[in-house]
Design a protein around this motif. Structure first.
Motif, PDB file in Angstrom:
ATOM      1  N   ASP A   1      77.268 -34.815  71.244  1.00  0.00           N
ATOM      2  CA  ASP A   1      76.644 -36.354  70.657  1.00  0.00           C
ATOM      3  C   ASP A   1      77.281 -36.408  69.369  1.00  0.00           C
ATOM      4  OD1 ASP A   1      74.700 -38.574  71.170  1.00  0.00           O
ATOM      5  OD2 ASP A   1      73.832 -37.831  69.100  1.00  0.00           O
ATOM      6  N   PRO A   2      77.812 -37.701  69.108  1.00  0.00           N
ATOM      7  CA  PRO A   2      78.679 -37.892  67.885  1.00  0.00           C
ATOM      8  C   PRO A   2      77.781 -38.440  66.883  1.00  0.00           C
ATOM      9  CG  PRO A   2      78.569 -39.733  69.397  1.00  0.00           C
ATOM     10  CD  PRO A   2      78.074 -39.063  70.014  1.00  0.00           C
ATOM     11  N   TYR A   3      78.362 -38.314  65.507  1.00  0.00           N
ATOM     12  CA  TYR A   3      77.732 -38.959  64.326  1.00  0.00           C
ATOM     13  C   TYR A   3      78.426 -40.449  64.196  1.00  0.00           C
ATOM     14  CZ  TYR A   3      75.825 -40.304  59.928  1.00  0.00           C
ATOM     15  OH  TYR A   3      75.182 -41.054  58.848  1.00  0.00           O
ATOM     16  N   VAL A   4      77.439 -41.380  63.689  1.00  0.00           N
ATOM     17  CA  VAL A   4      77.724 -42.655  63.658  1.00  0.00           C
ATOM     18  C   VAL A   4      78.215 -42.955  62.040  1.00  0.00           C
ATOM     19  CG1 VAL A   4      77.449 -45.189  63.836  1.00  0.00           C
ATOM     20  CG2 VAL A   4      76.745 -43.462  65.789  1.00  0.00           C
ATOM     21  N   PHE A   5      79.476 -43.243  61.856  1.00  0.00           N
ATOM     22  CA  PHE A   5      79.681 -43.457  60.407  1.00  0.00           C
ATOM     23  C   PHE A   5      79.507 -45.105  60.166  1.00  0.00           C
ATOM     24  CE2 PHE A   5      82.906 -39.743  60.154  1.00  0.00           C
ATOM     25  CZ  PHE A   5      82.249 -39.110  59.046  1.00  0.00           C
ATOM     26  N   ALA A   6      79.973 -45.607  61.209  1.00  0.00           N
ATOM     27  CA  ALA A   6      79.611 -47.308  61.055  1.00  0.00           C
ATOM     28  C   ALA A   6      79.937 -47.726  62.617  1.00  0.00           C
ATOM     29  CB  ALA A   6      80.801 -47.955  60.165  1.00  0.00           C
ATOM     30  N   ASP A   7      78.884 -48.692  62.914  1.00  0.00           N
ATOM     31  CA  ASP A   7      78.998 -49.483  64.030  1.00  0.00           C
ATOM     32  C   ASP A   7      78.755 -50.949  64.313  1.00  0.00           C
ATOM     33  OD1 ASP A   7      76.202 -49.483  63.804  1.00  0.00           O
ATOM     34  OD2 ASP A   7      75.839 -48.159  65.635  1.00  0.00           O
ATOM     35  N   VAL A   8      78.730 -51.275  65.230  1.00  0.00           N
ATOM     36  CA  VAL A   8      78.440 -52.611  65.648  1.00  0.00           C
ATOM     37  C   VAL A   8      76.897 -53.350  65.375  1.00  0.00           C
ATOM     38  CG1 VAL A   8      78.052 -52.593  68.073  1.00  0.00           C
ATOM     39  CG2 VAL A   8      78.792 -54.632  67.078  1.00  0.00           C
ATOM     40  N   VAL A   9      76.058 -52.042  65.627  1.00  0.00           N
ATOM     41  CA  VAL A   9      74.557 -52.217  65.127  1.00  0.00           C
ATOM     42  C   VAL A   9      74.440 -52.535  63.798  1.00  0.00           C
ATOM     43  CG1 VAL A   9      72.432 -51.362  65.273  1.00  0.00           C
ATOM     44  CG2 VAL A   9      73.981 -50.839  67.213  1.00  0.00           C
ATOM     45  N   GLU A  10      74.949 -51.682  62.850  1.00  0.00           N
ATOM     46  CA  GLU A  10      74.702 -51.835  61.543  1.00  0.00           C
ATOM     47  C   GLU A  10      75.521 -53.149  61.194  1.00  0.00           C
ATOM     48  OE1 GLU A  10      75.946 -49.384  57.688  1.00  0.00           O
ATOM     49  OE2 GLU A  10      77.083 -48.952  59.511  1.00  0.00           O
ATOM     50  N   THR A  11      76.639 -53.562  61.554  1.00  0.00           N
ATOM     51  CA  THR A  11      77.391 -54.864  61.116  1.00  0.00           C
ATOM     52  C   THR A  11      76.587 -55.975  61.602  1.00  0.00           C
ATOM     53  OG1 THR A  11      79.467 -53.529  61.634  1.00  0.00           O
ATOM     54  CG2 THR A  11      79.619 -55.829  60.993  1.00  0.00           C
ATOM     55  N   GLU A  12      76.057 -56.008  62.783  1.00  0.00           N
ATOM     56  CA  GLU A  12      75.279 -57.292  63.314  1.00  0.00           C
ATOM     57  C   GLU A  12      74.178 -57.326  62.344  1.00  0.00           C
ATOM     58  OE1 GLU A  12      76.251 -59.722  65.096  1.00  0.00           O
ATOM     59  OE2 GLU A  12      77.918 -58.682  65.942  1.00  0.00           O
ATOM     60  N   PHE A  13      73.560 -56.331  61.776  1.00  0.00           N
ATOM     61  CA  PHE A  13      72.560 -56.645  61.209  1.00  0.00           C
ATOM     62  C   PHE A  13      72.937 -57.224  59.836  1.00  0.00           C
ATOM     63  CE2 PHE A  13      69.713 -53.690  63.518  1.00  0.00           C
ATOM     64  CZ  PHE A  13      68.553 -54.391  64.014  1.00  0.00           C
ATOM     65  N   LEU A  14      73.951 -56.621  59.294  1.00  0.00           N
ATOM     66  CA  LEU A  14      74.186 -57.204  57.888  1.00  0.00           C
ATOM     67  C   LEU A  14      74.857 -58.797  57.985  1.00  0.00           C
ATOM     68  CD1 LEU A  14      76.896 -54.252  57.293  1.00  0.00           C
ATOM     69  CD2 LEU A  14      74.807 -54.974  55.932  1.00  0.00           C
ATOM     70  N   ARG A  15      75.310 -59.162  59.436  1.00  0.00           N
ATOM     71  CA  ARG A  15      75.508 -60.368  59.566  1.00  0.00           C
ATOM     72  C   ARG A  15      74.190 -61.371  59.507  1.00  0.00           C
ATOM     73  NH1 ARG A  15      80.178 -58.259  63.536  1.00  0.00           N
ATOM     74  NH2 ARG A  15      82.003 -58.855  62.190  1.00  0.00           N
TER      75      ARG A  15
END
Length: 476
Positions: free
Chosen positions: A328-342
């Motif tokens: 299972d990977p570690y997430v450094f950055a993703d679309v989930v985080e970015t969409e919440f920022l938007r």
């Protein structure tokens, strides 16, 4: 005797002739003195991912701090006791010695490598700097003022601490420069060297934009103009699909396995359980991620324990199969985080494409899909009045922050930052907490004893070296 000398002397001369260049004997064939730049870059990235993914009570205790997990037996760390195991020291040392130092040396070697084309060299240096910015932001947002301009200098054992706000501003400036230097027409690190994007420079561009949005939003309550500028400049270029996610992918085979697998599955640890705060939200809203985040207890039900209180392990849910999978990977950055920022940017009045509601919906949907849920499950979840953006309780900050807190499960450090920044959701204080909610780590004991003058100045500058001192951007 003369006959023996006749045999011995020629052999001695022959041996001397064969070993005239004895410097070759100093070469360590199994432990090379020089490490290639790509290896240093890969190792630093692996160490950073491992530190952020780990649940070791000696370093990463943020799952307890954000009330995603509770403990069955040992309660010190869940109760905000960060000093017994010298947790700040471990975090500090790892970031400086094992991550930033390797990145710095990798950059030095790449700068000196005349075999690289200008485009490849520029890409590699920019990618390294992006990850240095990422790491320094962690240090600043954990401690406040930290060594920066004098850090990583072998001849300076007692570096001064720089002002956290000044560092943050410089990190944004570095990102601005890195983004302009990335060239998608030139090569970057090779696939086997780039453990995040496998050599795809275009995805590093998106990663850098998302990081700039995140660093910009961190200062939204402290410097609205700078935050607005950073977020707006990166909205169009940031991560917008799961294919752009910055993932550190682990492997099924040792030694490159997910740290949670090593600790919980291989190590057989039976102490980590679901926290009541998170479990109540998941169950109360019929969240399709419930069974993906956690497994059931021995009675076949989902249940969360109280943080800071002794809990019987078999009575409560534990980390789900995906969380503790070896690969299972570690997430450094993703679309989930970015969409919440938007979504947040839209609510703050920044000029970004789309509405707050549309980005909120995209973020939640992307999270559910990432964890293994379906589009239909995401639609049903969002249709609930308690979840739907127009009818969910609270103002925009509470709505976005609460759903982001849920979605940042298994990214506990990021969850801690968002809890401090947005002040929602309101989580229960641990039983027998040693302090109020920690808004920073205290400085390591080694700094207090070995770098005393600079430590004292830094502690005074931030308002006191205690865990409840708020960082410069934490205005609420």
């Amino acid at each position: 005797m003369k006959n023996m000398l006749k045999v011995f002397v020629p052999l001695l001369l022959l041996f001397s002739a064969c070993t005239e260049d004895i410097s070759q004997l100093n070469i360590e064939t199994k432990r090379p003195a020089a490490v290639p730049a790509p290896t240093l870059f890969s190792n630093a990235t692996r160490t950073l991912a491992g530190s952020l993914a780990s649940a070791s009570v000696n370093t990463n205790v943020f799952r307890f701090t954000v009330s995603h997990w509770a403990m069955a037996v040992y309660q010190d760390e869940a109760q905000y006791d960060f000093n017994t195991r010298a947790i700040p020291q471990g975090w500090w040392t790892t970031m400086y010695r094992d991550v930033l130092a390797d990145y710095a040396e990798a950059a030095k070697l790449i700068n000196a490598d005349a075999s690289l084309t200008p485009g490849e060299k520029a890409n590699k240096l920019a990618i390294i700097d992006i990850m240095q910015v990422y790491t320094y932001s962690i240090l600043v947002n954990t401690f406040g003022n930290v060594p920066y301009t004098e850090a990583l200098q072998p001849t300076n054992l007692f570096p001064k601490y720089d002002d956290a706000k000044t560092i943050h501003s410089d990190l944004l400036a570095r990102l601005n420069s890195d983004i302009t230097k990335l060239n998608t027409s030139a090569a970057g690190f090779a696939s086997g060297e780039d453990l995040v994007y496998k050599g795809t420079v275009s995805n590093w561009v998106k990663f850098a934009h998302t990081l700039r949005m995140k660093l910009g939003m961190i200062i939204a309550d402290e410097n609205a103009a700078a935050a607005k500028s950073a977020v707006e400049a990166s909205d169009a270029g940031a991560i917008s699909a799961a294919a752009n996610n910055g993932l550190f992918t682990y492997q099924s085979a040792s030694p490159n396995q997910n740290p949670l697998y090593v600790d919980i599955v291989t190590g057989g640890r039976q102490d980590y359980i679901a926290a009541k705060d998170l479990m109540d939200k998941l169950l109360g809203w019929n969240d399709p991620r419930t069974g993906l985040y956690f497994s059931k207890n021995n009675a076949g039900a989902y249940a969360g324990g109280i943080v800071g209180k002794a809990n019987t392990f078999v009575d409560f849910s534990r980390a789900g199969a995906k969380v503790i999978a070896a690969a299972d990977p570690y997430v450094f950055a993703d679309v989930v985080e970015t969409e919440f920022l938007r979504a947040e940017a839209a609510e703050r009045g920044y000029t970004v494409a789309g509405t707050a509601e549309s980005h909120y919906n995209k973020a939640i949907t992307a999270s559910i899909l990432y964890w293994g849920g379906t589009q239909a499950e995401a639609d049903a979840y969002l249709a609930q009045p308690a979840v739907a953006y127009t009818t969910a309780a609270g103002n925009w900050k509470e709505k976005i922050a609460t759903q982001k807190w849920i979605a940042l499960y298994n990214r506990p450090y990021e969850g801690w930052t968002e809890l401090r920044r947005l002040d929602f959701p309101k989580i229960a204080t641990p039983v027998n907490a040693k302090s109020g909610f920690p808004t920073r780590f205290s400085y390591p004991a080694n700094e207090q004893t070995l770098n005393g003058a600079n430590y004292t100045a830094a502690a005074s500058a931030i308002g006191g070296d205690v865990v409840t001192t708020k960082l410069f951007w934490d205005k609420n």
